[in-house]
Every structure is written in C-alpha cells, then in structure tokens.
Design an enzyme around this catalytic site. Sequence first.
Site: not given
Ligand code: AMP
Length: 220
Positions: A17, A92, A131, A164, A175
């Site tokens: 994404k 989400r 990654r 990360r 996740r």
């Molecule tokens: P991402 O980089 O999109 O995978 O986001 C990293 C982390 O941020 C996720 O594993 C969640 O802990 C938090 N996060 C990001 N977006 C959301 C969301 N819309 N709702 C809840 N937690 C989020």
Amino acid sequence: MTSPLCLILFGPPGVGKGTQAALLTEKYGIPHISTGNILRDAVAKKSALGKKVQHVLETGGLVPDDVMIGLIGEVLREPDTMNGFALDGFPRTLPQARALSAIFDELDIRDYKVLELEVDEEELVRRLGSRLVCEKDGTVFNTEADGVSLNAPCPECGARLIQRDDDREETVRRRLEIYRVTTSPVLAYYETLGVVLRVDGAGSIDVVQREIHLLLSEDA
Ligand code: AMP
C-alpha cells in the site's frame, strides 16, 4: 477543472500500500496520507500522541478508534487534500470506515475509490521479514530486491537501515491476524457502496502500478 482523485488503499500489512501510494503521489501530485507514518513520526518525536501509541505500535496492535478518527479528521481537513489524496492504513475497523464516510459527507467528497490489494499470506510474511527502512526518513527497501542488509547505509541518504519493530515475525503474524479478523470485514462495507477496485498485488511494483493506472483510467 478535473475532479479530485480520492483513493483509499486497502489490504493487509506488507501488500504494498505504502509503495503504491508513494507512486500515485508522484504521478498525480496527490498527498500520500499514511496513518502508520504519522504515528511512527509521533513516536520518534516523543509527542503526547507518540507516547500514547508507542506500545501499541511495537506490539502490532491497533490504536483506539477515537484516536485514529480524530487524527484522520484533522489531516483530511487540511487544504492540501483539496485535489485528492491516497489514504494508506485507514480505515482498519468498521467504526473507522463509518466515521470516514461521515467526514467525506462533511467535506462533500462523493467520488472516491477503494483499491484493494491482494497477496497470499505466506508471501506477506516473507516480504515483511525482508523489509528494511531508512532510520532517518522511513524509505522502504527490500533485502532481496534491493540487495541491502541490516545496519548497512541507506542507498539514498547514507543513514542506517533498520528493521521496524513490528516487522519481526511474531509481530507480523499478529498484525496479519488482526487484519483477518478486524480489518478485512471493512471491505464488505465498501463493496456494498460499490466503490471497490480489486488489484492483484503479487506482481512487481511496476506491474501493480500499471494495473492501478489501468483500473483508474477505465473507471474515469
Ligand atoms: P502501517 O504502517 O499502516 O502498517 O501501521 C503501523 C501501525 O500503526 C499499525 O500496526 C497500528 O498499530 C497503527 N495504525 C496505523 N493505522 C491505524 C489505524 N487506522 N487504526 C489503528 N491503528 C493503526
């Protein structure tokens, strides 16, 4: 005047994404809004938000809906989203999706698309495990595709490449589980609204990007 290009990139962690959203930003000049990047930035700056969400991010859980909904409302009301945006990582959960619809109503955003990227789960575990990100600005690299390694200098700026916290295998599995249970039902919400465009995310970055452009031009 062309109408704003409002896109939601939807799919499991590691599906691409962020990579695809960054390319959409380059091509269409629309801002890439990544809630994950916003939260990681807040953690790095040790802001009040950062302190609140740090543990959740490290363990791969979800930040509470009220926090996320408040955050995205603020970002979408910024003037630089007037010509559109590529939203990555939000919504989400179903409450987030419903809240986003209310924000879109308020901002008079009627025409938007959900790009659903799909990739097999074992491939996602593999991709996330390989990654690495630049410690300075979060640019993403892949140990296999880019020939980089942990702690080596970033090919673009020379800062250190790190993994990360939430890309460790046990956290990745968590996740993905959260995605399956809590996030994937959001798709049915958008399917009912008839706004989903499905993209096969298994190909190379270029192939996926071309498919997205094709879908968007066919849809225009
Ligand atoms: P991402 O980089 O999109 O995978 O986001 C990293 C982390 O941020 C996720 O594993 C969640 O802990 C938090 N996060 C990001 N977006 C959301 C969301 N819309 N709702 C809840 N937690 C989020």
